[in-house]
Design a protein around this motif. Structure first.
Motif, mmCIF file in Angstrom:
data_model
loop_
_atom_site.group_PDB
_atom_site.id
_atom_site.type_symbol
_atom_site.label_atom_id
_atom_site.label_comp_id
_atom_site.label_asym_id
_atom_site.label_seq_id
_atom_site.Cartn_x
_atom_site.Cartn_y
_atom_site.Cartn_z
ATOM 1 N N VAL A 240 0.817 -1.217 0.000
ATOM 2 C CA VAL A 240 0.000 0.000 0.000
ATOM 3 C C VAL A 240 0.853 1.271 0.000
ATOM 4 O O VAL A 240 0.347 2.351 -0.284
ATOM 5 N N THR A 241 2.155 1.165 0.316
ATOM 6 C CA THR A 241 3.022 2.343 0.273
ATOM 7 C C THR A 241 3.817 2.424 -1.029
ATOM 8 O O THR A 241 3.836 3.466 -1.673
ATOM 9 N N GLN A 242 4.476 1.324 -1.433
ATOM 10 C CA GLN A 242 5.326 1.338 -2.621
ATOM 11 C C GLN A 242 4.743 0.567 -3.796
ATOM 12 O O GLN A 242 4.981 0.915 -4.939
ATOM 13 N N GLY A 243 4.020 -0.508 -3.520
ATOM 14 C CA GLY A 243 3.492 -1.370 -4.573
ATOM 15 C C GLY A 243 4.531 -2.409 -4.978
ATOM 16 O O GLY A 243 5.700 -2.331 -4.601
ATOM 17 N N PHE A 244 4.095 -3.389 -5.760
ATOM 18 C CA PHE A 244 4.983 -4.439 -6.249
ATOM 19 C C PHE A 244 4.989 -4.434 -7.767
ATOM 20 O O PHE A 244 4.017 -4.050 -8.396
ATOM 21 N N GLU A 245 6.103 -4.882 -8.355
ATOM 22 C CA GLU A 245 6.234 -4.873 -9.811
ATOM 23 C C GLU A 245 6.991 -6.110 -10.274
ATOM 24 O O GLU A 245 7.956 -6.535 -9.630
ATOM 25 N N ARG A 246 6.546 -6.692 -11.384
ATOM 26 C CA ARG A 246 7.260 -7.776 -12.066
ATOM 27 C C ARG A 246 7.412 -7.371 -13.518
ATOM 28 O O ARG A 246 6.483 -6.826 -14.115
ATOM 29 N N LYS A 247 8.578 -7.650 -14.092
ATOM 30 C CA LYS A 247 8.832 -7.332 -15.492
ATOM 31 C C LYS A 247 9.014 -8.626 -16.267
ATOM 32 O O LYS A 247 9.674 -9.555 -15.805
ATOM 33 N N LEU A 248 8.402 -8.662 -17.449
ATOM 34 C CA LEU A 248 8.540 -9.802 -18.349
ATOM 35 C C LEU A 248 9.156 -9.317 -19.662
ATOM 36 O O LEU A 248 8.927 -8.177 -20.075
ATOM 37 N N GLN A 249 9.906 -10.195 -20.307
ATOM 38 C CA GLN A 249 10.477 -9.905 -21.620
ATOM 39 C C GLN A 249 10.003 -10.956 -22.613
ATOM 40 O O GLN A 249 9.902 -12.134 -22.270
ATOM 41 N N LEU A 250 9.734 -10.514 -23.835
ATOM 42 C CA LEU A 250 9.373 -11.436 -24.906
ATOM 43 C C LEU A 250 10.602 -11.595 -25.794
ATOM 44 O O LEU A 250 11.146 -10.603 -26.289
ATOM 45 N N VAL A 251 11.041 -12.830 -25.997
ATOM 46 C CA VAL A 251 12.213 -13.107 -26.826
ATOM 47 C C VAL A 251 11.767 -14.022 -27.955
ATOM 48 O O VAL A 251 11.298 -15.129 -27.709
ATOM 49 N N GLY A 252 11.896 -13.547 -29.178
ATOM 50 C CA GLY A 252 11.522 -14.342 -30.338
ATOM 51 C C GLY A 252 11.087 -13.442 -31.485
ATOM 52 O O GLY A 252 10.594 -12.335 -31.255
ATOM 53 N N VAL A 253 11.283 -13.895 -32.698
ATOM 54 C CA VAL A 253 10.930 -13.113 -33.877
ATOM 55 C C VAL A 253 9.417 -12.988 -33.966
ATOM 56 O O VAL A 253 8.698 -13.983 -33.943
#
Length: 190
Positions: A92-105
């Motif tokens: 509730v103060t900072q929040g949470f984050e996840r990052k995803l990457q897509l690899v492929g043509v």
């Protein structure tokens, strides 16, 4: 012969002993076993296990076992509830984050309103409905940022999106966490 009675020391969870600091701007409501938080990023609530008590002392929350025994389950539950409550304060103060990457043509992602459109090499595009309380951004076509107040929900949504096309072990193509390391296999030789 007189027998010596050894005094047993009651052990408690190391994590459960730590107080949870409540920063300014966060309101805490304790109603029996129900604990609710409200902060700048949103609101969160938890139904605390009956084995555990939660009390507010000044600008800290103290978590303690209801029964003081040498039973490992009560200690473990105290530590678990303390960790969950601490994650809610951080959420509730900072929040949470996840990052995803897509690899492929040809792999790409695009957030449009409450839907995340994914093109992952299938014959059809994938439309992922974004649940309430979660925000998904796509700064580039191959990057996805998932944000929210609930740590478990953010992680679960990231895992669901990754499950559409997990990274394969030969070229590393697929959806991966930004901090994930893929160990590539060597191709079969003639």
């Amino acid at each position: 012969m007189a027998s010596v009675i050894k005094e047993q020391k009651v052990r408690t969870s190391r994590v459960g002993k730590k107080p949870i600091p409540v920063p300014a701007g966060v309101s805490v409501t304790i109603d029996g076993q129900h604990v609710a938080f409200k902060g700048a990023k949103g609101a969160a609530a938890l139904q605390v296990h009956p084995w555990v008590t939660v009390q507010r002392e000044g600008d800290e929350l103290k978590v303690a076992p209801r029964l003081v025994t040498n039973d490992g389950q009560h200690r473990a539950m105290t530590g678990t509830m303390r960790a969950l409550l601490n994650n809610m304060v951080i959420g509730v103060t900072q929040g949470f984050e996840r990052k995803l990457q897509l690899v492929g043509v040809g792999y790409k992602a695009q957030a449009q309103g409450a839907v995340l459109n994914l093109t992952l090499g299938f014959s059809h595009p994938i439309e992922f409905k974004i649940p309430e309380g979660i925000t998904i951004e796509t700064p580039t076509q191959t990057e996805i940022r998932i944000r929210g107040v609930d740590k478990q929900q953010v992680g679960e949504i990231a895992a669901q999106i990754r499950a559409y096309r997990p990274p394969e072990p030969y070229k590393g193509k697929g959806v991966r966490y930004s901090d994930e390391t893929i160990i590539l296999k060597e191709a079969k030789k003639k």
